[in-house]
Write an enzyme that holds these catalytic residues in place. Structure first.
Site, PDB file in Angstrom:
ATOM      1  CG  LEU A   1      37.697 -67.914 104.915  1.00 44.09           C
ATOM      2  CD1 LEU A   1      37.221 -69.038 103.898  1.00 44.09           C
ATOM      3  CD2 LEU A   1      36.236 -66.811 104.748  1.00 44.09           C
TER       4      LEU A   1
ATOM      5  CG  ASP B   1      29.944 -57.869  87.020  1.00 47.97           C
ATOM      6  OD1 ASP B   1      29.712 -56.558  87.537  1.00 47.97           O
ATOM      7  OD2 ASP B   1      29.991 -58.131  85.817  1.00 47.97           O
TER       8      ASP B   1
ATOM      9  CG  HIS C   1      28.617 -50.769  94.652  1.00 46.25           C
ATOM     10  ND1 HIS C   1      28.935 -51.633  93.564  1.00 46.25           N
ATOM     11  CD2 HIS C   1      28.782 -49.692  93.732  1.00 46.25           C
ATOM     12  CE1 HIS C   1      29.315 -51.177  92.455  1.00 46.25           C
ATOM     13  NE2 HIS C   1      29.083 -49.969  92.423  1.00 46.25           N
TER      14      HIS C   1
HETATM   15  C1  IPE Z   1      35.085 -56.907  87.363  1.00 43.68           C
HETATM   16  O1  IPE Z   1      33.661 -56.399  87.283  1.00 43.68           O
HETATM   17  C2  IPE Z   1      35.636 -56.235  88.598  1.00 43.68           C
HETATM   18  C3  IPE Z   1      34.962 -56.597  89.825  1.00 43.68           C
HETATM   19  C4  IPE Z   1      33.868 -57.233  90.247  1.00 43.68           C
HETATM   20  C5  IPE Z   1      35.604 -55.849  91.281  1.00 43.68           C
HETATM   21  P1  IPE Z   1      33.453 -55.174  86.211  1.00 43.68           P
HETATM   22  O2  IPE Z   1      32.070 -54.870  86.104  1.00 43.68           O
HETATM   23  O3  IPE Z   1      34.225 -54.017  86.467  1.00 43.68           O
HETATM   24  O4  IPE Z   1      33.980 -55.778  84.742  1.00 43.68           O
HETATM   25  P2  IPE Z   1      33.758 -55.764  83.294  1.00 43.68           P
HETATM   26  O5  IPE Z   1      34.005 -54.092  83.065  1.00 43.68           O
HETATM   27  O6  IPE Z   1      32.192 -56.142  83.245  1.00 43.68           O
HETATM   28  O7  IPE Z   1      34.562 -56.410  82.584  1.00 43.68           O
HETATM   29  C1  IPE Z   2      30.591 -55.359  90.554  1.00 44.37           C
HETATM   30  O1  IPE Z   2      29.346 -54.574  90.190  1.00 44.37           O
HETATM   31  C2  IPE Z   2      31.340 -54.325  91.893  1.00 44.37           C
HETATM   32  C3  IPE Z   2      32.235 -53.542  91.352  1.00 44.37           C
HETATM   33  C4  IPE Z   2      32.840 -53.441  90.113  1.00 44.37           C
HETATM   34  C5  IPE Z   2      32.929 -52.616  92.335  1.00 44.37           C
HETATM   35  P1  IPE Z   2      29.077 -53.710  89.064  1.00 44.37           P
HETATM   36  O2  IPE Z   2      29.223 -52.487  89.524  1.00 44.37           O
HETATM   37  O3  IPE Z   2      30.173 -53.990  87.975  1.00 44.37           O
HETATM   38  O4  IPE Z   2      27.731 -53.831  88.701  1.00 44.37           O
HETATM   39  P2  IPE Z   2      27.151 -53.847  86.924  1.00 44.37           P
HETATM   40  O5  IPE Z   2      28.006 -54.894  86.336  1.00 44.37           O
HETATM   41  O6  IPE Z   2      27.402 -52.718  86.686  1.00 44.37           O
HETATM   42  O7  IPE Z   2      25.731 -54.341  87.061  1.00 44.37           O
HETATM   43 MG    MG Z   3      30.268 -55.116  86.465  1.00 46.12          MG
END
Ligand code: IPE
Ligand code: IPE
Ligand code: MG
Length: 256
Positions: free
Chosen positions: A140, A29, A46
């Protein structure tokens, strides 16, 4: 205190088994915030997140971690703007064409866990290609959780068990585990979430029952070998009891 310095560097010397997680699960995240800090669109984060993943796969592989499961797209991530969702789908195609051969050569085996029914044909084909190309590998085991939700996983396991004709009396935790999306892997030992949020967000709800949880403010694209080592060191310092009690030193001596 156990000296972890050698194996944290990836050295091949003997390592205390319980100090190294067999299965690491990561909620990657913070990509969006990482991009925002740089005044760039979220998809930029990303892209760098994918580079971080490729590095971490390598780092885990060198440390002898057997299973790595990463949350790449949740069943709730469809709520994001169309542009971001299509950018993420496109990144799967780019990632597979750019990195599959390299990972396959290293012996990494790839699995994809999640509901494929809503994922486009092209993306499904890319995942299928990654799985079949690496099916014979014994290094892995990487699982990419994609359009994955922990609740979906429990429901799909129940559906498949029922379809198999499993009688209610035969249903047990062990039996249902085999129908879960990660039925081939032991439960995660170490759960890492980057990005500062302290929640599971519908990741491996069934499988995380006894994982050690580690949360870090590090944004996923910045996650590196040092961060991984920090998480492993935290894991090694934890006292895992699985609901039991730790035998006192005097009990251990008496039974020796
Ligand atoms: C969780 O992150 C999902 C992934 C990393 C793929 P999100 O950014 O979607 O989660 P919330 O919305 O903060 O809970
Ligand atoms: C996690 O990073 C990746 C995915 C959910 C695909 P985020 O896109 O949720 O990044 P933040 O939380 O908005 O910074
Ligand atoms: Mg996120």
């Amino acid at each position: 205190m156990v000296d972890l310095s050698n194996f944290l560097r990836g050295g091949a010397a003997a390592k205390p088994d319980s100090a190294l997680p067999r299965h690491v699960a990561i909620v990657m995240d913070g990509n969006g915030r990482w991009a925002k800090k740089r005044f760039m669109p979220r998809i930029f984060g990303h892209k760098f997140g994918m580079e971080a993943l490729v590095r971490v796969i390598d780092d885990c592989h060198r440390r002898g971690i057997q299973y790595l499961t990463v949350y790449a797209f949740s069943s709730e991530n469809w709520k994001r703007p169309d542009e971001e969702v299509s950018g993420l789908m496109n990144l799967v195609l780019v990632g597979v064409s750019k990195y599959l051969a390299r990972l396959a050569d290293k012996g990494v085996r790839i699995h994809v866990a999640g509901d494929r029914s809503k994922v486009s044909e092209r993306v499904c084909q890319a995942w299928h290609h990654a799985e079949t190309t690496t099916a014979g590998n014994t290094g892995l085991e990487l699982t990419v959780a994609f359009n994955y939700g922990g609740r979906w996983d429990i429901v799909q396991a129940c559906k498949r068990a029922i379809a198999d004709g499993l009688a209610p009396e035969a249903l047990s935790e062990e039996a249902l585990s085999k129908y879960m999306a990660l039925g081939y892997a032991p439960d995660p030992d170490l759960f890492i979430r980057t990005g500062g949020e302290v929640r599971i967000s519908n990741f491996l709800l069934w499988q995380l029952a006894y994982a050690e949880l580690h949360f870090t403010d590090c944004l996923w694209p910045d996650f590196d070998e040092a961060e991984l080592d920090k998480a492993i060191a935290v894991f090694a310092s934890r006292d895992r009891r699985f609901g039991g009690v730790k035998p006192s030193p005097s009990t251990q001596e008496a039974s020796a």
